[in-house]
Every structure is written in C-alpha cells, then in structure tokens.
Write an enzyme that holds these catalytic residues in place. Sequence first.
Site, PDB file in Angstrom:
ATOM      1  N   ALA A  14       0.810  -1.231   0.000  1.00 43.35           N
ATOM      2  CA  ALA A  14       0.000   0.000   0.000  1.00 43.35           C
ATOM      3  C   ALA A  14       0.840   1.278   0.000  1.00 43.35           C
ATOM      4  O   ALA A  14       0.303   2.368   0.184  1.00 43.35           O
ATOM      5  CB  ALA A  14      -0.950  -0.005   1.199  1.00 43.35           C
ATOM      6  N   ARG A  16       2.217   2.531  -2.588  1.00 45.10           N
ATOM      7  CA  ARG A  16       2.034   3.251  -3.867  1.00 45.10           C
ATOM      8  C   ARG A  16       0.987   2.513  -4.704  1.00 45.10           C
ATOM      9  O   ARG A  16       0.469   1.466  -4.306  1.00 45.10           O
ATOM     10  CB  ARG A  16       3.365   3.321  -4.615  1.00 45.10           C
ATOM     11  N   ASP A  63       7.584  -8.147   4.739  1.00 40.30           N
ATOM     12  CA  ASP A  63       7.606  -8.859   3.462  1.00 40.30           C
ATOM     13  C   ASP A  63       6.499  -9.907   3.548  1.00 40.30           C
ATOM     14  O   ASP A  63       6.545 -10.790   4.419  1.00 40.30           O
ATOM     15  CB  ASP A  63       8.988  -9.516   3.289  1.00 40.30           C
ATOM     16  N   TYR A 154       3.758 -14.856 -13.783  1.00 39.66           N
ATOM     17  CA  TYR A 154       2.725 -13.930 -13.277  1.00 39.66           C
ATOM     18  C   TYR A 154       1.315 -14.454 -13.594  1.00 39.66           C
ATOM     19  O   TYR A 154       0.424 -14.415 -12.741  1.00 39.66           O
ATOM     20  CB  TYR A 154       2.958 -12.564 -13.917  1.00 39.66           C
ATOM     21  N   LYS A 158      -1.646 -15.375 -10.888  1.00 38.65           N
ATOM     22  CA  LYS A 158      -2.926 -14.657 -10.925  1.00 38.65           C
ATOM     23  C   LYS A 158      -4.091 -15.632 -11.155  1.00 38.65           C
ATOM     24  O   LYS A 158      -5.198 -15.420 -10.656  1.00 38.65           O
ATOM     25  CB  LYS A 158      -2.885 -13.557 -11.987  1.00 38.65           C
TER      26      LYS A 158
HETATM   27  P1  NAD Z   1       3.191  -1.382  -7.854  1.00 35.41           P
HETATM   28  O1  NAD Z   1       4.467  -2.013  -8.292  1.00 35.41           O
HETATM   29  O2  NAD Z   1       2.961   0.048  -8.182  1.00 35.41           O
HETATM   30  O3  NAD Z   1       2.991  -1.568  -6.276  1.00 35.41           O
HETATM   31  C1  NAD Z   1       3.208  -2.820  -5.649  1.00 35.41           C
HETATM   32  C2  NAD Z   1       3.539  -2.585  -4.194  1.00 35.41           C
HETATM   33  O4  NAD Z   1       3.748  -3.867  -3.585  1.00 35.41           O
HETATM   34  C3  NAD Z   1       4.824  -1.769  -3.987  1.00 35.41           C
HETATM   35  O5  NAD Z   1       4.620  -0.728  -3.061  1.00 35.41           O
HETATM   36  C4  NAD Z   1       5.816  -2.815  -3.473  1.00 35.41           C
HETATM   37  O6  NAD Z   1       6.820  -2.285  -2.607  1.00 35.41           O
HETATM   38  C5  NAD Z   1       4.882  -3.781  -2.742  1.00 35.41           C
HETATM   39  N1  NAD Z   1       5.499  -5.082  -2.561  1.00 35.41           N
HETATM   40  C6  NAD Z   1       6.186  -5.815  -3.471  1.00 35.41           C
HETATM   41  N2  NAD Z   1       6.638  -6.944  -2.925  1.00 35.41           N
HETATM   42  C7  NAD Z   1       6.233  -6.948  -1.640  1.00 35.41           C
HETATM   43  C8  NAD Z   1       6.395  -7.856  -0.554  1.00 35.41           C
HETATM   44  N3  NAD Z   1       7.086  -8.999  -0.713  1.00 35.41           N
HETATM   45  N4  NAD Z   1       5.832  -7.542   0.643  1.00 35.41           N
HETATM   46  C9  NAD Z   1       5.153  -6.393   0.817  1.00 35.41           C
HETATM   47  N5  NAD Z   1       4.960  -5.480  -0.181  1.00 35.41           N
HETATM   48  C10 NAD Z   1       5.506  -5.764  -1.385  1.00 35.41           C
HETATM   49  O7  NAD Z   1       2.049  -2.314  -8.469  1.00 35.41           O
HETATM   50  P2  NAD Z   1       0.495  -2.023  -8.785  1.00 35.41           P
HETATM   51  O8  NAD Z   1       0.378  -1.805 -10.236  1.00 35.41           O
HETATM   52  O9  NAD Z   1      -0.079  -1.035  -7.837  1.00 35.41           O
HETATM   53  O10 NAD Z   1      -0.107  -3.487  -8.503  1.00 35.41           O
HETATM   54  C11 NAD Z   1      -0.781  -3.838  -7.304  1.00 35.41           C
HETATM   55  C12 NAD Z   1      -1.392  -5.213  -7.496  1.00 35.41           C
HETATM   56  O11 NAD Z   1      -2.301  -5.199  -8.603  1.00 35.41           O
HETATM   57  C13 NAD Z   1      -0.374  -6.314  -7.795  1.00 35.41           C
HETATM   58  O12 NAD Z   1      -0.756  -7.522  -7.175  1.00 35.41           O
HETATM   59  C14 NAD Z   1      -0.463  -6.440  -9.291  1.00 35.41           C
HETATM   60  O13 NAD Z   1      -0.028  -7.702  -9.734  1.00 35.41           O
HETATM   61  C15 NAD Z   1      -1.948  -6.214  -9.514  1.00 35.41           C
HETATM   62  N6  NAD Z   1      -2.302  -5.796 -10.866  1.00 35.41           N
HETATM   63  C16 NAD Z   1      -1.821  -4.640 -11.408  1.00 35.41           C
HETATM   64  C17 NAD Z   1      -2.187  -4.282 -12.697  1.00 35.41           C
HETATM   65  C18 NAD Z   1      -1.702  -3.006 -13.366  1.00 35.41           C
HETATM   66  O14 NAD Z   1      -1.977  -2.821 -14.567  1.00 35.41           O
HETATM   67  N7  NAD Z   1      -1.018  -2.116 -12.678  1.00 35.41           N
HETATM   68  C19 NAD Z   1      -3.038  -5.115 -13.458  1.00 35.41           C
HETATM   69  C20 NAD Z   1      -3.498  -6.291 -12.875  1.00 35.41           C
HETATM   70  C21 NAD Z   1      -3.140  -6.629 -11.568  1.00 35.41           C
END
Ligand code: NAD
Length: 255
Positions: A14, A16, A63, A154, A158
């Site tokens: 959370a 970002r 983590d 990935y 998912k």
């Molecule tokens: P992002 O990379 O902007 O943010 C991900 C956050 O997760 C980061 O703050 C990171 O530090 C944190 N993180 C990573 N590994 C971690 C760990 N081991 N423990 C705790 N925190 C951890 O990604 P986003 O685009 O905001 O994606 C959020 C979720 O939505 C993810 O699960 C992603 O797979 C999913 N998602 C995103 C999209 C997209 O288009 N952006 C599409 C489908 C699904």
Amino acid sequence: MATSEQRVALVTGAARGIGAAVARRLASDGAAVGVLDLEESNCGATVDAITSAGGQALALGADVSNADQITAAVDRLAKEFGSVDILVNNAGVTRDNLLFKMTEQDWDTVIAVHLKGAFLTTKAAQKHMVARKYGKIVSLSSISALGNRGQANYSAVKAGLQGFTRTLAIELGPFGINVNAVAPGFIVTDMTDDTARRVGVTPEQLQQAAAEATPVRRVGYPEDIANAIAFLTSDESSFITGQVLYVDGGRKMAS
Ligand code: NAD
C-alpha cells in the site's frame, strides 16, 4: 461505502499504486487502515494522506512472503486497532520474460510474493476474522490470469489466486467471511511504467496502445480498482463470495 460500525482494514503493498488508492478509499469510507509494504518508512505518504483527511492509519513494514514478519504485522494491527475485518492481498511484483529466458529466481520471486504472500497473510488475518465471525478478503488477480506472452510466472499466480479465492470462499463462508478477487486490466502505476521501459516504449505509448485495445477506449487508474474493492469489502456485497470481478474496461472480452 458506509458500514454500520468502524472496520479495520489491512492493505498489502500500500505504499504506492493500487494499494495506496485502496487504502485511501477504505479510510475515506470509515475504516482504520493498516498500510503495509516492504519498508515501514515507505508507507508514510499513504498514511499521511489518510490522517490529513481525518482518517486513521498505521504504517506496517513486512515482506508478505516472510511468515514471521507478516504474522507479526497482522497481529500488531489487531492489537493497535482492535481487530482485522478487511484484508486486501495487493502486494505484487513482476519478473517478465519469455519462458526460455525466465530464470528460476524470476519464477520463485513471483510465486513467493503473490501466492505464498497471499497464503501467509490470509492465514494470519483469518484467525482474527473467524473469532469475530466477520471478514472481507479481496485478492488482486489480473487479466493476465487468462494468459499473457512473457508472463508465465505472473499469469500462473494470478490464475492461482482465483482458485485460492474460490476455495477460501467455501471454507470461510460459514464464519461470516466473504472472499473475492478483483482482476484488473491495464492500470497506470509504476508497475506498468516499468513494463513500458522493459519493452522499449514510453509509458505514454504503452498506455495509448492499451487504451486502443480496450472497448471503453481508456486505460484504468488505481481509483477504478479502489471503487470495486470498496464495494466488495462493504456490507452491501455480503451475498457475493467466491467471485472474480474483472475491472478492465472490457479488455478481457476484446483480447
Ligand atoms: P506497484 O508495483 O505500483 O505496487 C506494488 C507494491 O507492492 C509496492 O509498493 C511494493 O513495494 C509492494 N510489494 C512488493 N513486494 C512486496 C512484498 N514482498 N511484501 C510487501 N509489499 C511488497 O504495483 P500495482 O500496479 O499497484 O499493482 C498492485 C497489485 O495489482 C499487484 O498484485 C499487481 O499484480 C496487480 N495488478 C496490477 C495491474 C496493473 O496494470 N497495474 C493489473 C493487474 C493486476
């Protein structure tokens, strides 16, 4: 979305992107929110946004793939705010590559954060929910669950989270806990900006291509996902469980 009493929510990843938008939205709907990311110090912006708007938030560093760290963080949230009623399994990473170039490390990292992370976090949170006979769990799936070139790791996690969601809906439903998944399409975040750079285009070029491939002719924003999760974690969705809601502007059907 109003609920009858104050809830306590935990949103992983959370600091970002989607997780930050979900944390802000649940707080503005009245929940006290645990803002969890790898480093507690990185959660400051999300926590500040919530508290400066009059909400309640707690920064948590853990983590999600580390059992001791995530269990301690969940228990600390329950101790400080009194319960854990809502869990959003959002933390995520990508390690994209075609299968023949994908390393074992790329595979293991993605499996660990998304699948093991959701398993450990949900296991730690559900005991607080079961004790109070109330809970809402939402995990982030993706349209990539249906297959996406360069994302064998990935798309596997998912799709796995969809099975995880359906199974937990069966196991936890008798304890008043709803378990659902949201599967986003293209959402503008650091994650998609990184993808653009990796494939050699600008984030704007990738966004334009994504918008053209999407029936509603736009990309998504973190607030689009937060809106869906606000509904799925509200009392208004209490008869909905085991579902995967695609929030993708129709892209799944167009691909
Ligand atoms: P992002 O990379 O902007 O943010 C991900 C956050 O997760 C980061 O703050 C990171 O530090 C944190 N993180 C990573 N590994 C971690 C760990 N081991 N423990 C705790 N925190 C951890 O990604 P986003 O685009 O905001 O994606 C959020 C979720 O939505 C993810 O699960 C992603 O797979 C999913 N998602 C995103 C999209 C997209 O288009 N952006 C599409 C489908 C699904």
